[in-house]
Write a protein that holds these residues in place. Structure first.
Motif, mmCIF file in Angstrom:
data_model
loop_
_atom_site.group_PDB
_atom_site.id
_atom_site.type_symbol
_atom_site.label_atom_id
_atom_site.label_comp_id
_atom_site.label_asym_id
_atom_site.label_seq_id
_atom_site.Cartn_x
_atom_site.Cartn_y
_atom_site.Cartn_z
ATOM 1 N N GLU A 89 0.820 -1.214 0.000
ATOM 2 C CA GLU A 89 0.000 0.000 0.000
ATOM 3 C C GLU A 89 0.856 1.266 0.000
ATOM 4 O O GLU A 89 0.570 2.236 -0.699
ATOM 5 N N ILE A 90 1.940 1.237 0.829
ATOM 6 C CA ILE A 90 2.826 2.405 0.875
ATOM 7 C C ILE A 90 3.521 2.591 -0.474
ATOM 8 O O ILE A 90 3.676 3.709 -0.973
ATOM 9 N N GLY A 91 3.924 1.502 -1.103
ATOM 10 C CA GLY A 91 4.573 1.592 -2.413
ATOM 11 C C GLY A 91 3.644 2.183 -3.472
ATOM 12 O O GLY A 91 4.053 3.007 -4.302
ATOM 13 N N LEU A 92 2.392 1.734 -3.422
ATOM 14 C CA LEU A 92 1.423 2.285 -4.370
ATOM 15 C C LEU A 92 1.212 3.782 -4.154
ATOM 16 O O LEU A 92 1.126 4.566 -5.100
ATOM 17 N N LEU A 93 1.138 4.184 -2.889
ATOM 18 C CA LEU A 93 0.940 5.604 -2.595
ATOM 19 C C LEU A 93 2.148 6.425 -3.052
ATOM 20 O O LEU A 93 1.997 7.526 -3.588
ATOM 21 N N GLU A 94 3.350 5.881 -2.828
ATOM 22 C CA GLU A 94 4.555 6.583 -3.288
ATOM 23 C C GLU A 94 4.526 6.794 -4.807
ATOM 24 O O GLU A 94 4.885 7.858 -5.304
ATOM 25 N N ARG A 95 4.068 5.760 -5.524
ATOM 26 C CA ARG A 95 4.010 5.856 -6.990
ATOM 27 C C ARG A 95 2.973 6.908 -7.416
ATOM 28 O O ARG A 95 3.200 7.682 -8.339
ATOM 29 N N ARG A 96 1.833 6.926 -6.742
ATOM 30 C CA ARG A 96 0.798 7.900 -7.089
ATOM 31 C C ARG A 96 1.273 9.336 -6.863
ATOM 32 O O ARG A 96 1.021 10.219 -7.670
ATOM 33 N N VAL A 97 1.952 9.520 -5.719
ATOM 34 C CA VAL A 97 2.467 10.860 -5.424
ATOM 35 C C VAL A 97 3.507 11.270 -6.467
ATOM 36 O O VAL A 97 3.577 12.441 -6.869
ATOM 37 N N ARG A 98 4.286 10.305 -6.924
ATOM 38 C CA ARG A 98 5.384 10.604 -7.838
ATOM 39 C C ARG A 98 4.911 10.812 -9.280
ATOM 40 O O ARG A 98 5.464 11.634 -10.011
ATOM 41 N N THR A 99 3.880 10.063 -9.683
ATOM 42 C CA THR A 99 3.540 10.027 -11.114
ATOM 43 C C THR A 99 2.182 10.611 -11.472
ATOM 44 O O THR A 99 1.863 10.728 -12.651
ATOM 45 N N THR A 100 1.348 10.945 -10.501
ATOM 46 C CA THR A 100 0.031 11.484 -10.818
ATOM 47 C C THR A 100 -0.133 12.870 -10.201
ATOM 48 O O THR A 100 0.740 13.353 -9.478
ATOM 49 N N ASP A 101 -1.278 13.484 -10.508
ATOM 50 C CA ASP A 101 -1.558 14.808 -9.939
ATOM 51 C C ASP A 101 -2.423 14.699 -8.692
ATOM 52 O O ASP A 101 -3.293 15.537 -8.444
ATOM 53 N N LEU A 102 -2.167 13.637 -7.889
ATOM 54 C CA LEU A 102 -2.909 13.429 -6.647
ATOM 55 C C LEU A 102 -2.798 14.688 -5.786
ATOM 56 O O LEU A 102 -1.707 15.213 -5.569
ATOM 57 N N SER A 103 -3.942 15.173 -5.312
ATOM 58 C CA SER A 103 -3.931 16.401 -4.524
ATOM 59 C C SER A 103 -3.238 16.181 -3.182
ATOM 60 O O SER A 103 -3.198 15.065 -2.650
ATOM 61 N N ALA A 104 -2.695 17.254 -2.616
ATOM 62 C CA ALA A 104 -2.017 17.167 -1.320
ATOM 63 C C ALA A 104 -2.982 16.702 -0.235
ATOM 64 O O ALA A 104 -2.612 15.930 0.665
ATOM 65 N N LYS A 105 -4.212 17.141 -0.338
ATOM 66 C CA LYS A 105 -5.211 16.765 0.660
ATOM 67 C C LYS A 105 -5.469 15.265 0.628
ATOM 68 O O LYS A 105 -5.453 14.584 1.665
ATOM 69 N N ASP A 106 -5.673 14.711 -0.541
ATOM 70 C CA ASP A 106 -5.933 13.272 -0.657
ATOM 71 C C ASP A 106 -4.703 12.461 -0.273
ATOM 72 O O ASP A 106 -4.803 11.405 0.367
ATOM 73 N N ALA A 107 -3.522 12.955 -0.650
ATOM 74 C CA ALA A 107 -2.295 12.243 -0.297
ATOM 75 C C ALA A 107 -2.107 12.231 1.217
ATOM 76 O O ALA A 107 -1.749 11.193 1.806
ATOM 77 N N THR A 108 -2.368 13.320 1.893
ATOM 78 C CA THR A 108 -2.227 13.403 3.362
ATOM 79 C C THR A 108 -3.203 12.457 4.051
ATOM 80 O O THR A 108 -2.844 11.765 5.019
ATOM 81 N N THR A 109 -4.421 12.396 3.540
ATOM 82 C CA THR A 109 -5.420 11.472 4.118
ATOM 83 C C THR A 109 -4.954 10.029 3.990
ATOM 84 O O THR A 109 -5.062 9.231 4.948
ATOM 85 N N ALA A 110 -4.411 9.672 2.842
ATOM 86 C CA ALA A 110 -3.939 8.306 2.626
ATOM 87 C C ALA A 110 -2.740 7.996 3.537
ATOM 88 O O ALA A 110 -2.623 6.891 4.091
ATOM 89 N N ILE A 111 -1.858 8.986 3.689
ATOM 90 C CA ILE A 111 -0.681 8.784 4.567
ATOM 91 C C ILE A 111 -1.126 8.552 6.005
ATOM 92 O O ILE A 111 -0.622 7.656 6.706
ATOM 93 N N GLU A 112 -2.073 9.357 6.483
ATOM 94 C CA GLU A 112 -2.544 9.212 7.862
ATOM 95 C C GLU A 112 -3.216 7.860 8.082
ATOM 96 O O GLU A 112 -3.080 7.245 9.154
ATOM 97 N N HIS A 113 -3.929 7.396 7.083
ATOM 98 C CA HIS A 113 -4.567 6.081 7.188
ATOM 99 C C HIS A 113 -3.514 4.978 7.349
ATOM 100 O O HIS A 113 -3.641 4.098 8.225
#
Length: 409
Positions: free
Chosen positions: A51-75
């Motif tokens: 899950e962490i690897g997938l999130l890292e890839r999304r942050v690196r390669t997509t326009d995932l918003s900071a808000k959504d990325a922070t929510t996923a990190i906290e989860h």
């Protein structure tokens, strides 16, 4: 009891995970062997890694918003902090912290980018407003109107600014468009009024042109048509739908008149051409009377020729001077012959001529005698002087004798 580098199971079935802060209880396992317990919680750990690897890839390669990325990190951080897995949980926390830093960096980048885009949008809109305000003063109605419409489309494609700035710029932009539309409307309203006046004026010109189309007063009517054409041009253009129709009527009336005049002039030209031939024949007949031999017969013949001449109508204007000049030349020759005849038959003139001739002859004879006397006495100076005087008197005598001959002797 069973264990591995990151966890163990004690004799009571309690599962522990090793962290930098010491062992933490993961859970209790009573359903199987300790190895199975460790394998189960290790799989949960691998799931978090994925899950962490997938999130890292999304942050690196997509326009995932900071808000959504922070929510996923906290989860994910909550899952790690609950210790329900066996593995290097501290390493996962480090990765999550790194993700937080990356998301914050991207947040700042986007903030800067947004500010730059906003500044660019502001500059673009200010440029649009400036151009619109310049166009608002233009009198190139078609091109300026098309350009203003294009500016509206460009405006719609630009990002919005803060409400106050956007509203202020839009107000100026809209005001410029309205000012241009108002001026254009006033211009075309004035133009329509002018064209209506032109239509009324041309209606009157057409009515007069049509009333003149049947006239046979060729010169005056042609001149009036020229004046009407000048007035037509000065009247300006009427509305497009009326202009063509009025012009066709105006031109049609002129065509009727000039076609009729052309037919009459063609007939007249043909008639005048025949008249010219006849007068040229009479001029040739008259020219045969010169030089005058029998004045009385020549005068009678010329009168007859002249009577026939007068009975013939007009000739083409450009040919008139030449053919009439031929007749005038014959007439002058007759007049000169008459004057010569009068001088020859005038008794008083003859008497004066004879008297003058006698006086000159006597003077010449006297001078010759004086010259002979002077030479006989040896006075050659006086003789030469008298000889020169004799030459002048002799010339006058010769001239007088010639004039006397015109009287018949």
């Amino acid at each position: 009891m069973s264990s591995d580098p990151w966890g163990r199971v004690d004799e009571t079935g309690t599962v522990y995970v090793r962290t930098a802060d010491g062992e933490k209880v993961v859970g209790s396992w009573q359903a199987g062997s300790p190895e199975e317990a460790l394998a189960y919680f290790e799989r949960k750990y691998e799931g978090m890694v994925v899950e962490i690897g997938l999130l890292e890839r999304r942050v690196r390669t997509t326009d995932l918003s900071a808000k959504d990325a922070t929510t996923a990190i906290e989860h994910l951080r909550l899952q790690v902090d609950e210790h329900h897995a066996v593995g290097d949980l501290d390493a996962l926390r480090v990765r999550l912290d790194a993700l937080v830093a990356k998301v914050e960096a991207r947040r700042e980048e986007r903030k800067v980018q947004k500010a730059r885009q906003s500044d660019e949008a502001r500059q673009a809109k200010e440029a649009l407003v400036t151009e619109a305000e310049e166009l608002a003063r233009s009198e190139q109605w078609r091109s300026a109107g098309e350009r203003l419409r294009a500016l509206v489309d460009t405006w719609k494609g630009l990002p919005r600014l803060d409400r106050k700035s956007d509203d202020e710029l839009w107000h100026r932009f809209s005001h410029a468009r309205s000012a241009f539309s108002k001026r254009r409307k006033a211009h075309f309203a004035s133009l329509d009024a002018q064209r209506e006046e032109a239509r009324k004026a041309k209606e009157k010109l057409v009515a007069e042109a049509e009333s003149l189309s049947g006239s046979t007063d060729w010169g005056a009517t042609a001149a009036r048509y020229r004046e009407l054409m000048t007035e037509w041009k000065a009247a300006g253009r009427a509305q497009r739908e009326a202009e063509d129709g009025l012009w066709n009527r105006f031109r049609g009336a002129q065509d009727v008149f000039f076609a009729a005049r052309g037919e009459v002039f063609a007939e007249r030209d043909a008639e005048q051409g025949e008249n010219l031939k006849l007068k040229e024949e009479l001029a040739a007949e008259a020219e045969k009377l010169v030089p005058v031999k029998d004045l009385k017969a020549a005068r009678a013949a010329f009168r007859g020729i002249n009577e026939r001449w007068e009975a013939i109508g007009h000739v083409p204007r450009d040919a008139r001077p030449k053919v009439e000049g031929r007749m005038h030349a014959v007439e002058r020759a007759l007049q000169e012959a008459e004057e010569a005849e009068w001088r020859r038959t005038n008794p008083e003139a003859r008497a004066r001529a004879e008297g003058l001739t006698g006086q000159l002859q006597a003077a010449v004879d006297k001078l010759r005698t004086q010259i002979d006397t002077a030479r006989a006495s040896g006075n050659n100076v006086r003789a030469d002087k008298l000889a020169k005087e004799l030459e002048g008197r002799q010339a006058l005598l010769d001239q007088a004798l010639k004039g006397l001959e015109e009287f018949g002797g």
